[in-house]
Design an enzyme around this catalytic site. Structure first.
Site, PDB file in Angstrom:
ATOM      1  NE  ARG A  66     -88.899  13.135  10.004  1.00 43.84           N
ATOM      2  CZ  ARG A  66     -88.930  13.843  11.120  1.00 43.84           C
ATOM      3  NH1 ARG A  66     -88.475  15.085  11.140  1.00 43.84           N
ATOM      4  NH2 ARG A  66     -89.426  13.343  12.221  1.00 43.84           N
TER       5      ARG A  66
ATOM      6  CE1 TYR B 264     -82.484   5.045   6.358  1.00 40.11           C
ATOM      7  CE2 TYR B 264     -84.253   6.377   7.265  1.00 40.11           C
ATOM      8  CZ  TYR B 264     -83.608   5.161   7.150  1.00 40.11           C
ATOM      9  OH  TYR B 264     -84.092   4.068   7.821  1.00 40.11           O
ATOM     10  N   GLY B 265     -85.135   8.414   3.661  1.00 38.68           N
ATOM     11  CA  GLY B 265     -86.524   8.708   4.053  1.00 38.68           C
ATOM     12  C   GLY B 265     -87.010  10.082   3.651  1.00 38.68           C
TER      13      GLY B 265
ATOM     14  CE  LYS C 201     -93.757  12.401   7.242  1.00 40.26           C
ATOM     15  NZ  LYS C 201     -93.332  11.817   8.472  1.00 40.26           N
TER      16      LYS C 201
ATOM     17  CG  HIS D 188     -97.031  13.675  10.932  1.00 36.00           C
ATOM     18  ND1 HIS D 188     -96.149  13.677  11.988  1.00 36.00           N
ATOM     19  CD2 HIS D 188     -96.691  12.603  10.173  1.00 36.00           C
ATOM     20  CE1 HIS D 188     -95.314  12.651  11.871  1.00 36.00           C
ATOM     21  NE2 HIS D 188     -95.625  11.983  10.789  1.00 36.00           N
TER      22      HIS D 188
ATOM     23  CB  SER E  10     -91.520  10.931  13.816  1.00 35.06           C
ATOM     24  OG  SER E  10     -91.839  11.962  12.918  1.00 35.06           O
ATOM     25  CB  ALA E  11     -90.900   6.645  15.978  1.00 35.42           C
ATOM     26  CB  CYS E  12     -95.589   8.666  18.670  1.00 35.61           C
ATOM     27  SG  CYS E  12     -94.133   9.466  19.362  1.00 35.61           S
ATOM     28  N   GLY E  13     -96.618   5.643  16.919  1.00 32.14           N
ATOM     29  CA  GLY E  13     -97.715   4.689  16.827  1.00 32.14           C
ATOM     30  C   GLY E  13     -98.718   4.845  15.700  1.00 32.14           C
ATOM     31  CE  LYS E  14     -97.612   9.539  11.876  1.00 30.24           C
ATOM     32  NZ  LYS E  14     -96.563   9.576  12.904  1.00 30.24           N
TER      33      LYS E  14
ATOM     34  CG  ASN F  38     -97.579  -0.364  15.645  1.00 34.46           C
ATOM     35  OD1 ASN F  38     -97.599  -1.566  15.847  1.00 34.46           O
ATOM     36  ND2 ASN F  38     -96.478   0.286  15.308  1.00 34.46           N
TER      37      ASN F  38
ATOM     38  CG  ASP G 296     -96.274   9.460   7.907  1.00 39.25           C
ATOM     39  OD1 ASP G 296     -96.107   9.364   9.138  1.00 39.25           O
ATOM     40  OD2 ASP G 296     -95.531  10.151   7.182  1.00 39.25           O
TER      41      ASP G 296
ATOM     42  NE  ARG H  28     -88.767   5.427   9.548  1.00 35.97           N
ATOM     43  CZ  ARG H  28     -89.841   5.994  10.079  1.00 35.97           C
ATOM     44  NH1 ARG H  28     -91.026   5.814   9.548  1.00 35.97           N
ATOM     45  NH2 ARG H  28     -89.735   6.757  11.152  1.00 35.97           N
TER      46      ARG H  28
ATOM     47  NE  ARG I  93     -92.431   6.920  21.601  1.00 33.69           N
ATOM     48  CZ  ARG I  93     -92.409   5.585  21.521  1.00 33.69           C
ATOM     49  NH1 ARG I  93     -92.094   4.864  22.592  1.00 33.69           N
ATOM     50  NH2 ARG I  93     -92.683   4.977  20.394  1.00 33.69           N
TER      51      ARG I  93
ATOM     52  CG  ASN J 211    -103.781   1.076  21.456  1.00 31.91           C
ATOM     53  OD1 ASN J 211    -103.697   1.051  22.692  1.00 31.91           O
ATOM     54  ND2 ASN J 211    -102.723   1.230  20.681  1.00 31.91           N
TER      55      ASN J 211
HETATM   56  P1  GTP Z   1     -93.447   7.455  11.751  1.00 38.26           P
HETATM   57  O1  GTP Z   1     -93.454   6.524  10.597  1.00 38.26           O
HETATM   58  O2  GTP Z   1     -92.078   7.870  12.169  1.00 38.26           O
HETATM   59  O3  GTP Z   1     -94.315   8.656  11.548  1.00 38.26           O
HETATM   60  O4  GTP Z   1     -93.960   6.629  13.047  1.00 38.26           O
HETATM   61  P2  GTP Z   1     -95.409   6.101  13.488  1.00 38.26           P
HETATM   62  O5  GTP Z   1     -96.132   7.186  14.214  1.00 38.26           O
HETATM   63  O6  GTP Z   1     -96.083   5.459  12.358  1.00 38.26           O
HETATM   64  O7  GTP Z   1     -95.030   5.010  14.604  1.00 38.26           O
HETATM   65  P3  GTP Z   1     -95.145   3.411  14.564  1.00 38.26           P
HETATM   66  O8  GTP Z   1     -96.549   2.932  14.515  1.00 38.26           O
HETATM   67  O9  GTP Z   1     -94.215   2.912  13.533  1.00 38.26           O
HETATM   68  O10 GTP Z   1     -94.584   3.046  16.001  1.00 38.26           O
HETATM   69  C1  GTP Z   1     -93.304   3.430  16.428  1.00 38.26           C
HETATM   70  C2  GTP Z   1     -92.884   2.646  17.633  1.00 38.26           C
HETATM   71  O11 GTP Z   1     -93.857   2.749  18.677  1.00 38.26           O
HETATM   72  C3  GTP Z   1     -92.718   1.158  17.326  1.00 38.26           C
HETATM   73  O12 GTP Z   1     -91.550   0.682  17.948  1.00 38.26           O
HETATM   74  C4  GTP Z   1     -93.937   0.540  17.950  1.00 38.26           C
HETATM   75  O13 GTP Z   1     -93.720  -0.781  18.377  1.00 38.26           O
HETATM   76  C5  GTP Z   1     -94.267   1.477  19.117  1.00 38.26           C
HETATM   77  N1  GTP Z   1     -95.721   1.485  19.394  1.00 38.26           N
HETATM   78  C6  GTP Z   1     -96.705   1.689  18.492  1.00 38.26           C
HETATM   79  N2  GTP Z   1     -97.925   1.583  19.060  1.00 38.26           N
HETATM   80  C7  GTP Z   1     -97.713   1.300  20.359  1.00 38.26           C
HETATM   81  C8  GTP Z   1     -98.577   1.076  21.470  1.00 38.26           C
HETATM   82  O14 GTP Z   1     -99.808   1.095  21.373  1.00 38.26           O
HETATM   83  N3  GTP Z   1     -97.979   0.834  22.668  1.00 38.26           N
HETATM   84  C9  GTP Z   1     -96.623   0.805  22.811  1.00 38.26           C
HETATM   85  N4  GTP Z   1     -96.126   0.571  24.009  1.00 38.26           N
HETATM   86  N5  GTP Z   1     -95.773   0.994  21.780  1.00 38.26           N
HETATM   87  C10 GTP Z   1     -96.305   1.250  20.573  1.00 38.26           C
HETATM   88  C1  SPV Z   2     -91.470  10.510  10.238  1.00 40.44           C
HETATM   89  O1  SPV Z   2     -90.354  10.754  10.704  1.00 40.44           O
HETATM   90  O2  SPV Z   2     -92.514  11.032  10.687  1.00 40.44           O
HETATM   91  C2  SPV Z   2     -91.602   9.535   9.142  1.00 40.44           C
HETATM   92  C3  SPV Z   2     -90.379   9.027   8.520  1.00 40.44           C
HETATM   93  O3  SPV Z   2     -92.711   9.199   8.757  1.00 40.44           O
HETATM   94  S1  SPV Z   2     -89.748  10.112   7.326  1.00 40.44           S
HETATM   95  O4  SPV Z   2     -90.403   9.814   6.054  1.00 40.44           O
HETATM   96  O5  SPV Z   2     -88.303   9.846   7.210  1.00 40.44           O
HETATM   97  O6  SPV Z   2     -90.000  11.470   7.687  1.00 40.44           O
HETATM   98 MN    MN Z   3     -94.359  10.085   9.997  1.00 39.80          MN
END
Ligand code: GTP
Ligand code: SPV
Ligand code: MN
Length: 602
Positions: free
Chosen positions: A72, A211-212, A220, A240, A262-266, A268, A287, A379, A410, A508
């Site tokens: 993004r 992209y995305g 988004k 979000h 974003s990329a902080c664990g949703k 997962n 998401d 992704r 994070r 968790n």
């Molecule tokens: P978006 O799709 O961008 O919104 O991201 P998201 O919030 O869904 O994040 P996602 O679950 O994809 O995790 C992003 C990164 O964080 C990955 O590299 C995971 O491995 C890492 N991660 C997720 N959960 C945990 C956790 O509980 N502990 C740690 N250390 N890392 C985690």
């Molecule tokens: C985010 O960045 O929070 C995502 C990926 O979920 S994107 O759809 O590219 O915004």
């Molecule tokens: Mn997201």
């Protein structure tokens, strides 16, 4: 085909856009399997798609983007509300009329030599009171097939729409093909990328990126930026957030939503495989959550999406087995590595990397290579219905009743593993206080701490100060007993050596268990300056290799760090002028007083 369109608004808008963008052809997507396969074949022929090994990864494809178009782009994302104040200090505002003039120039002839795909889509279960319909016009077949996975898309949506209104989403990769010119595998125009939102007109204009979230406009742009402004007007919430159902060993079930940047664990947490016996987590969404109060006074959530657009690196059988099971087939992978067997690979997917691979740029790669094989924001796009832990109510038009709201970020320091707000107002203040270290999900530096209130900084379509007030106002629409309880978590605290203290992922559930039990106040908690903290013995650590010291560190509250946190929050709020609600200043004053031990304010 166009003549067959029943909806007059759509017909005239499409005519207007076709006139402007001058595509060679117009194609209206019906959402069928056959159409999906035809579009994939087209993408294969244009070298955008590399088919993966049919045995190992049936019906799946790899796409490699242009190296300049990988995430993004926040600095090129604009909110074009009538006044700058409506967009607020955290958004890039552009005068709508000025921007329109620029967009008309950019889009003039931008689809020459290309097909314009008309994509009717529903965000949310078709016909749900909580769902909204959009139409995306795009010159990218890659976008069309991704939208097929990510949304409910096709003929049924047009039928549902009837002669009603819809959110207008226009997208172009910004690379017209002059006669005889050859195309590239990933056309894009990074120098001229613009993603413009008109909340007052419920429309989005996106140019230059494929992209995305820049290009899959249901996500988004619509489901958060445009929808947040709709939600403010109509007393609902567009957030979000992931949505999960958690069941305890006694069979009792509660639903939770959680907002992490974003990329902080949703993703997962949304598919968490519980390490505690008898506990089960089921996924409604990973998401985005749209939420509204029901007649019973409870808050109900739907997932407006129909697929996952998940971060690949870090996803493994150890961290998130259910994500891997979901994307085992019928999936699109973007910017991951390719193995000699024509399957995908990314960092940490397997304990041992493959001896050789082709990296996301298409270059030969070995474990000795200095660069990562997969882009950090690579992704998978994969259908929700393939998730083995999909919640039975995932498609319920009424949504699921929410018992708790969780905010997280994070944070290497300061923020404990989990704590609970004193009440709704304090909880809203916790949401507003979220800061997080930046990730590869957006262009720019990684690891920089920034305020990201409610994980919505890049996604709130209007003034963030008004958004805070909207959240407070929502709290007056029900009774305290029925409002979800609000919590904050942090999986990412680090020790002196820079290692994560908490094992995370499936573990968790131990934190979710505490949250689950706190919702009905089945267990006591300690009142601390920052909120309710767990009694350490209530965090179930059975079978976990975690020292007492480490557990203590996860919950240590350093007065000086927290006073600094409060100071940072005050500075942050000051940019909103008179906008942040008075109650936030009260919350700040009380937080400070509690930290300094001025008990009277407790
Ligand atoms: P978006 O799709 O961008 O919104 O991201 P998201 O919030 O869904 O994040 P996602 O679950 O994809 O995790 C992003 C990164 O964080 C990955 O590299 C995971 O491995 C890492 N991660 C997720 N959960 C945990 C956790 O509980 N502990 C740690 N250390 N890392 C985690
Ligand atoms: C985010 O960045 O929070 C995502 C990926 O979920 S994107 O759809 O590219 O915004
Ligand atoms: Mn997201």
């Amino acid at each position: 085909m166009v003549e067959q369109l029943q909806n007059l608004r759509l017909k005239s808008w499409l005519a207007e856009i076709a006139d402007l963008c001058k595509p060679e052809k117009i194609y209206i997507c019906d959402g069928s399997d056959r159409e999906y396969d035809e579009l994939c074949a087209l993408l294969e022929a244009s070298k955008t798609f590399i088919p993966l090994n049919q045995e190992k990864r049936p019906h799946s494809f790899l796409a490699r983007s242009d190296a300049r178009d990988v995430a993004r782009v926040e600095e090129r994302t604009f909110i074009c509300s009538p006044t700058e104040k409506e967009a607020g200090p955290t958004n890039n505002w552009r005068d709508p009329i000025e921007m329109r003039a620029e967009l008309l120039q950019l889009f003039d002839g931008c689809m020459k030599g290309r097909t314009l795909y008309v994509i009717p889509f529903s965000m949310g279960p078709l016909g749900s009171e909580l769902a909204e319909i959009g139409i995306e016009l795009t010159d990218s077949a890659y976008v069309a097939v991704n939208m097929r996975i990510m949304t409910r898309m096709g003929a049924a949506v047009l039928e549902q729409l009837g002669d009603g209104d819809f959110v207008k989403c226009l997208h172009s990769v910004g690379v017209p093909l002059e006669e005889g010119a050859s195309d590239v595998a990933w056309p894009c125009n990074p120098e001229k990328t613009v993603i413009a939102h008109y909340p007052q007109h419920s429309s989005v204009w996106s140019y230059g990126s494929g992209y995305g979230g820049n290009a899959l406009l249901g996500k988004k742009c619509f489901a958060l930026r445009i929808a947040s402004t709709m939600a403010q007007k109509n007393h609902w919430l567009a957030e979000h957030m992931l949505i999960v159902g958690v069941t305890n060993p006694e069979g009792e079930k509660k639903y939770f939503v959680a907002a992490f940047p974003s990329a902080c664990g949703k993703t997962n947490m949304a598919m968490l495989e519980a390490s505690l016996p008898g506990w089960k987590v089921e996924c409604v969404g990973d998401d985005i959550a749209w939420m509204k109060f029901g007649d019973d006074g409870r808050l109900y959530a739907i997932n407006p999406e129909a697929g996952f657009f998940g971060v690949a690196p870090g996803t493994s059988m150890k961290s998130n087995p259910n994500a891997l099971r979901t994307c085992a087939s019928n999936s699109i992978f973007t910017n991951v590595a390719l193995t000699p067997e024509q399957d995908v690979w990314w960092e940490k997917l397997t304990p041992e990397p493959p001896a050789t691979a082709t990296d996301w740029l298409g270059n030969p790669w070995t474990p000795e290579s200095a660069r990562a094989a997969a882009h950090p924001n690579s992704r998978f796009t994969t259908p929700l219905e393939q998730c083995p832990v999909l919640d039975p109510a995932w498609n319920d038009p009424a949504g699921v009743p929410i018992s708790g709201i969780i905010f997280g970020g994070r944070r290497s320091h300061t923020i404990p593993l989990v704590y609970q707000s004193f009440n709704w107002q304090h909880g809203v203040f916790l949401g507003a206080s979220v800061s997080s270290e930046t990730t590869a999900a957006m262009k720019g530096v990684v690891g920089k701490l920034r305020h990201d209130p409610f994980a919505m900084l890049p996604f709130c379509g209007y003034n963030m100060g008004d958004y805070f007030s909207h959240w407070l106002e929502m709290g007056t629409r029900s009774t305290a007993a029925k409002l979800p309880k609000i919590f904050a978590v942090n999986w990412f605290k680090k020790d002196a050596e820079g290692r994560f203290i908490w094992p995370g992922f499936g573990e968790n559930i131990r934190v979710l268990k505490w949250i689950f039990e706190r919702v009905d106040e089945d267990i006591e908690a300690q009142k601390s300056p920052i909120g309710y903290l767990p009694n350490l013995e209530d965090i179930d650590c059975t079978g976990l290799q975690l020292s007492k010291q480490a557990l203590g560190d996860l919950f240590a509250i350093e007065q000086s760090d927290w006073l600094q946190e409060a100071e940072g929050m005050q500075d942050y709020l000051s940019q909103f002028g008179e906008q942040p609600p008075d109650s936030f200043h009260e919350e700040l004053a009380q937080l400070r007083a509690r930290l300094k031990g001025e008990e009277s304010s407790l």
